[in-house]
Design an enzyme around this catalytic site. Structure first.
Site, PDB file in Angstrom:
ATOM      1  N   TYR A 127       0.828  -1.217   0.000  1.00 48.32           N
ATOM      2  CA  TYR A 127       0.000   0.000   0.000  1.00 48.32           C
ATOM      3  C   TYR A 127       0.858   1.260   0.000  1.00 48.32           C
ATOM      4  CZ  TYR A 127      -4.740  -1.848   0.779  1.00 48.32           C
ATOM      5  OH  TYR A 127      -5.966  -2.451   0.649  1.00 48.32           O
ATOM      6  N   ASP A 160      -6.298  -6.998   4.052  1.00 50.29           N
ATOM      7  CA  ASP A 160      -7.449  -6.346   3.409  1.00 50.29           C
ATOM      8  C   ASP A 160      -8.348  -7.410   2.789  1.00 50.29           C
ATOM      9  OD1 ASP A 160      -8.996  -4.218   2.240  1.00 50.29           O
ATOM     10  OD2 ASP A 160      -8.010  -4.667   0.335  1.00 50.29           O
ATOM     11  N   LYS A 212       3.324 -15.304   1.916  1.00 46.08           N
ATOM     12  CA  LYS A 212       3.486 -15.997   0.631  1.00 46.08           C
ATOM     13  C   LYS A 212       4.978 -16.279   0.515  1.00 46.08           C
ATOM     14  CE  LYS A 212       1.872 -17.611  -3.278  1.00 46.08           C
ATOM     15  NZ  LYS A 212       0.921 -18.730  -3.405  1.00 46.08           N
ATOM     16  N   ASP A 241     -12.212  -9.151   4.403  1.00 46.72           N
ATOM     17  CA  ASP A 241     -13.517  -9.152   3.713  1.00 46.72           C
ATOM     18  C   ASP A 241     -14.077 -10.570   3.656  1.00 46.72           C
ATOM     19  OD1 ASP A 241     -13.335  -6.411   3.135  1.00 46.72           O
ATOM     20  OD2 ASP A 241     -14.099  -6.681   1.098  1.00 46.72           O
ATOM     21  N   ASP A 251      -2.924 -18.064  -0.096  1.00 44.32           N
ATOM     22  CA  ASP A 251      -3.948 -18.726  -0.916  1.00 44.32           C
ATOM     23  C   ASP A 251      -4.632 -19.833  -0.111  1.00 44.32           C
ATOM     24  OD1 ASP A 251      -1.496 -20.075  -0.936  1.00 44.32           O
ATOM     25  OD2 ASP A 251      -1.614 -20.680  -3.035  1.00 44.32           O
TER      26      ASP A 251
HETATM   27  C1  IPM Z   1     -10.388  -1.338   4.085  1.00 42.48           C
HETATM   28  C2  IPM Z   1     -10.676  -0.672   2.760  1.00 42.48           C
HETATM   29  C3  IPM Z   1      -9.547   0.309   2.448  1.00 42.48           C
HETATM   30  C4  IPM Z   1      -8.271  -0.488   2.331  1.00 42.48           C
HETATM   31  C5  IPM Z   1      -9.784   1.178   1.199  1.00 42.48           C
HETATM   32  C6  IPM Z   1     -11.083   1.942   1.282  1.00 42.48           C
HETATM   33  C7  IPM Z   1      -8.642   2.100   0.961  1.00 42.48           C
HETATM   34  O1  IPM Z   1     -10.840  -1.635   1.771  1.00 42.48           O
HETATM   35  O2  IPM Z   1     -10.251  -0.610   5.096  1.00 42.48           O
HETATM   36  O3  IPM Z   1     -10.309  -2.560   4.126  1.00 42.48           O
HETATM   37  O4  IPM Z   1      -7.973  -1.034   1.254  1.00 42.48           O
HETATM   38  O5  IPM Z   1      -7.547  -0.571   3.315  1.00 42.48           O
HETATM   39 MG    MG Z   2     -10.896  -3.633   2.497  1.00 45.62          MG
END
Ligand code: IPM
Ligand code: MG
Length: 357
Positions: free
Chosen positions: A141, A248, A192, A252, A224
């Site tokens: 990032y 990240d 990884k 999710d 993975d």
């Molecule tokens: C998160 C989001 C952010 C990230 C974006 C909005 C920049 O996806 O907080 O997980 O990638 O960190």
């Molecule tokens: Mg995110």
């Protein structure tokens, strides 16, 4: 002593869900549980529209002067064509970097009431309680060099760089190990290492660091496989620690195990214990302004704020218990709706949590 919090609601559903979380904070203030001074500031697309900058200096200064920051969400289609440096996401990433919020805690807990809302079978997810510890101020990032250049041939070449120093890896591992000591004492470091030298080093540093934590059982998994294991048998995990981008993605994925990304809070902490608290979901432009967004992730983020930055763990537990009670009552926003439950909008959900407090 009064604590200072900065509220940055941001874009999309951000203002709607933050408004519900503020109702909860207001109750705790008026019943004398907390003494807070609350300031509001702009971030993301809203800040760009008002001031031409997704992270205005004023917002940054106010954040630095606060004990904690409560953030809604940033981003939306209307800002997607801006250069990356002006996009709403830059506001969020800038705050993380400027405040040094390197430790991102993303719990994925399944409320038993929501076992049916998960896309996975109830027996796979029931009792789920995972904590993902995501490194937040390094890795791909932020690594240099980055950008897109045009080669002499006229073809473009895009570059991003995955970089970690040993000290960056060590400090995030220590956060994970310290927290794991208060939980199941098991940490899975996700890397990884079979392909990326940088994460091979990550693994070495994790192994070296765990020597200070004889009670911690440290395991390693390639990312993975970790993604696969999260949907195959998620309850094998206690704490996971990983890089910025892997965290990240995996968070999710873990969120969905709990029924909805609309349920999950997060805390981002720096070395001084200052923190930023936000739901892990985004700005959901498709449902913004309709009053249907689930405010519970933001309300639960307030609970994390009370626990980690405002030294009010009992109040944090009160909020979490109130959320659980509201779910017991059968109230559901659209994202967690299931048969036989009563569907409510954002503000009715917020009011119900307030009543349950
Ligand atoms: C998160 C989001 C952010 C990230 C974006 C909005 C920049 O996806 O907080 O997980 O990638 O960190
Ligand atoms: Mg995110």
């Amino acid at each position: 002593m009064s604590k200072k919090i900065l509220v940055v609601a941001g874009d999309g559903i951000g203002p709607e869900i933050v408004a519900e979380a503020m109702k909860v904070l207001d109750v705790l203030q008026s019943d004398g549980t907390l003494e807070l001074s609350v300031e509001n500031a702009l971030i993301g697309g809203a800040a760009y529209d008002a001031a031409g900058d997704p992270l205005p200096q004023q917002t940054l200064d106010a954040a630095k002067a606060s004990d904690a920051v409560l953030l809604g969400a940033v981003g939306g289609p209307q800002w997607e064509s801006l250069p990356i440096a002006k996009r709403p996401e830059k506001g969020l990433l800038g705050l993380r970097a400027e405040l040094g919020l390197f430790a991102n805690l993303r719990p994925a807990i399944l409320y038993p009431q929501l076992a049916d809302a998960s896309t996975l079978k109830p027996e796979i997810v029931s009792g789920l309680d995972i904590l993902i510890v995501r490194e937040l101020t390094g890795g791909i990032y932020f690594g240099q060099p980055r950008g897109v250049e045009t080669l002499p041939s006229g073809e473009r070449r895009g570059v991003n760089t995955l970089v970690y120093t040993e000290s960056e890896v060590e400090r995030i591992c220590r956060v994970a190990f310290d927290i794991a000591m208060k939980r199941g004492k098991r940490v899975c470091s996700v890397d990884k290492a079979n392909v990326l030298e940088c994460t091979e080093m990550w693994r070495e540093v994790a192994i070296r660091t765990v020597a200070d934590y004889p009670e911690i059982e440290l395991t390693h998994m390639y990312v993975d496989n970790a993604a696969m294991q999260l949907v195959r048998a998620p309850k094998q995990f206690d704490v996971m620690v990983t890089t910025n981008m892997f965290g990240d993605i995996l968070s999710d994925c873990a969120a969905m195990l709990t029924g909805s990304i609309g349920m999950l809070p997060s805390a981002s902490l720096n070395a001084a214990g200052q923190g930023m608290y936000e739901p892990i979901h985004g700005s959901a432009p498709d449902i913004a302004g309709r009053g249907v967004a689930n405010p519970l992730a933001t309300i639960l983020s307030v609970a994390m704020m009370l626990r980690y930055s405002l030294d009010a763990p009992a109040a944090a537990e009160r909020i979490e218990a109130a959320v659980s009670r509201v779910l017991d009552q059968g109230l559901r926003t659209a994202d967690i709706m299931s048969a036989g439950m009563r569907q409510v909008g954002s503000s009715e959900m917020g009011d119900a949590v307030v009543a349950a407090l």
